[in-house]
Design a protein around this motif. Structure first.
Motif, PDB file in Angstrom:
ATOM      1  N   ARG A   1       0.828  -1.206   0.000  1.00  0.00           N
ATOM      2  CA  ARG A   1       0.000   0.000   0.000  1.00  0.00           C
ATOM      3  C   ARG A   1       0.866   1.261   0.000  1.00  0.00           C
ATOM      4  O   ARG A   1       0.551   2.228  -0.686  1.00  0.00           O
ATOM      5  CB  ARG A   1      -0.950  -0.005   1.201  1.00  0.00           C
ATOM      6  CG  ARG A   1      -1.933   1.138   1.176  1.00  0.00           C
ATOM      7  CD  ARG A   1      -2.790   1.124  -0.079  1.00  0.00           C
ATOM      8  NE  ARG A   1      -4.084   0.591   0.204  1.00  0.00           N
ATOM      9  CZ  ARG A   1      -5.043   0.459  -0.682  1.00  0.00           C
ATOM     10  NH1 ARG A   1      -4.863   0.827  -1.929  1.00  0.00           N
ATOM     11  NH2 ARG A   1      -6.183  -0.054  -0.351  1.00  0.00           N
TER      12      ARG A   1
ATOM     13  N   ALA B   1      -9.191   9.146  -3.143  1.00  0.00           N
ATOM     14  CA  ALA B   1     -10.301   8.795  -4.037  1.00  0.00           C
ATOM     15  C   ALA B   1      -9.902   7.670  -4.993  1.00  0.00           C
ATOM     16  O   ALA B   1     -10.684   6.745  -5.239  1.00  0.00           O
ATOM     17  CB  ALA B   1     -10.750  10.027  -4.821  1.00  0.00           C
ATOM     18  N   THR B   2      -8.703   7.737  -5.513  1.00  0.00           N
ATOM     19  CA  THR B   2      -8.227   6.722  -6.453  1.00  0.00           C
ATOM     20  C   THR B   2      -8.083   5.352  -5.796  1.00  0.00           C
ATOM     21  O   THR B   2      -8.468   4.336  -6.372  1.00  0.00           O
ATOM     22  CB  THR B   2      -6.880   7.152  -7.074  1.00  0.00           C
ATOM     23  OG1 THR B   2      -7.081   8.393  -7.767  1.00  0.00           O
ATOM     24  CG2 THR B   2      -6.343   6.115  -8.037  1.00  0.00           C
ATOM     25  N   LEU B   3      -7.521   5.346  -4.583  1.00  0.00           N
ATOM     26  CA  LEU B   3      -7.284   4.083  -3.879  1.00  0.00           C
ATOM     27  C   LEU B   3      -8.482   3.637  -3.040  1.00  0.00           C
ATOM     28  O   LEU B   3      -8.447   2.562  -2.435  1.00  0.00           O
ATOM     29  CB  LEU B   3      -6.044   4.201  -2.989  1.00  0.00           C
ATOM     30  CG  LEU B   3      -4.726   4.486  -3.714  1.00  0.00           C
ATOM     31  CD1 LEU B   3      -3.590   4.616  -2.714  1.00  0.00           C
ATOM     32  CD2 LEU B   3      -4.424   3.404  -4.737  1.00  0.00           C
ATOM     33  N   LYS B   4      -9.508   4.480  -3.011  1.00  0.00           N
ATOM     34  CA  LYS B   4     -10.727   4.185  -2.242  1.00  0.00           C
ATOM     35  C   LYS B   4     -10.433   3.946  -0.751  1.00  0.00           C
ATOM     36  O   LYS B   4     -10.866   2.958  -0.159  1.00  0.00           O
ATOM     37  CB  LYS B   4     -11.474   3.003  -2.851  1.00  0.00           C
ATOM     38  CG  LYS B   4     -11.991   3.311  -4.248  1.00  0.00           C
ATOM     39  CD  LYS B   4     -12.725   2.124  -4.843  1.00  0.00           C
ATOM     40  CE  LYS B   4     -13.329   2.417  -6.180  1.00  0.00           C
ATOM     41  NZ  LYS B   4     -12.451   2.845  -7.227  1.00  0.00           N
ATOM     42  N   VAL B   5      -9.637   4.890  -0.199  1.00  0.00           N
ATOM     43  CA  VAL B   5      -9.325   4.889   1.229  1.00  0.00           C
ATOM     44  C   VAL B   5      -9.567   6.294   1.762  1.00  0.00           C
ATOM     45  O   VAL B   5      -9.803   7.231   0.990  1.00  0.00           O
ATOM     46  CB  VAL B   5      -7.863   4.458   1.505  1.00  0.00           C
ATOM     47  CG1 VAL B   5      -7.612   3.029   1.029  1.00  0.00           C
ATOM     48  CG2 VAL B   5      -6.869   5.409   0.859  1.00  0.00           C
ATOM     49  N   SER B   6      -9.486   6.465   3.071  1.00  0.00           N
ATOM     50  CA  SER B   6      -9.688   7.786   3.654  1.00  0.00           C
ATOM     51  C   SER B   6      -8.435   8.651   3.491  1.00  0.00           C
ATOM     52  O   SER B   6      -7.329   8.135   3.293  1.00  0.00           O
ATOM     53  CB  SER B   6     -10.035   7.668   5.141  1.00  0.00           C
ATOM     54  OG  SER B   6      -8.893   7.269   5.878  1.00  0.00           O
TER      55      SER B   6
ATOM     56  N   THR C   1      -6.186  14.102  -1.313  1.00  0.00           N
ATOM     57  CA  THR C   1      -7.590  13.815  -1.626  1.00  0.00           C
ATOM     58  C   THR C   1      -7.720  13.018  -2.913  1.00  0.00           C
ATOM     59  O   THR C   1      -8.563  12.122  -3.018  1.00  0.00           O
ATOM     60  CB  THR C   1      -8.404  15.115  -1.734  1.00  0.00           C
ATOM     61  OG1 THR C   1      -7.758  15.996  -2.665  1.00  0.00           O
ATOM     62  CG2 THR C   1      -8.532  15.806  -0.391  1.00  0.00           C
TER      63      THR C   1
END
Length: 65
Positions: A6, A25-30, A21
């Motif tokens: 990761r 969004a790309t990795l679908k994490v906070s 940000t």
């Protein structure tokens, strides 16, 4: 520098200058998760921020050519 899977994914985007940000969004994490990985990456690279990480990346890539 050894990175987790990761961290490697986050690193790839950090050195391209992406915003946290955008990476989140790309990795679908906070965003908090991205910041956590970024902090670990900075420590491992011995740098203090994204701009210095980009320089570190550029220098290490040049050394391998």
């Amino acid at each position: 520098m050894e990175l987790t899977r990761r961290e490697s994914e986050v690193y790839k985007y950090l050195v391209r200058g992406w915003l946290n940000t955008e990476i989140a969004a790309t990795l679908k994490v906070s965003i908090k998760t991205v910041k956590w990985h970024a902090t670990n990456i900075y420590k491992k690279a011995g740098v203090t921020g994204k701009a210095r990480l980009i320089v570190y990346h550029w220098r290490t890539q040049q050394a391998h050519k």
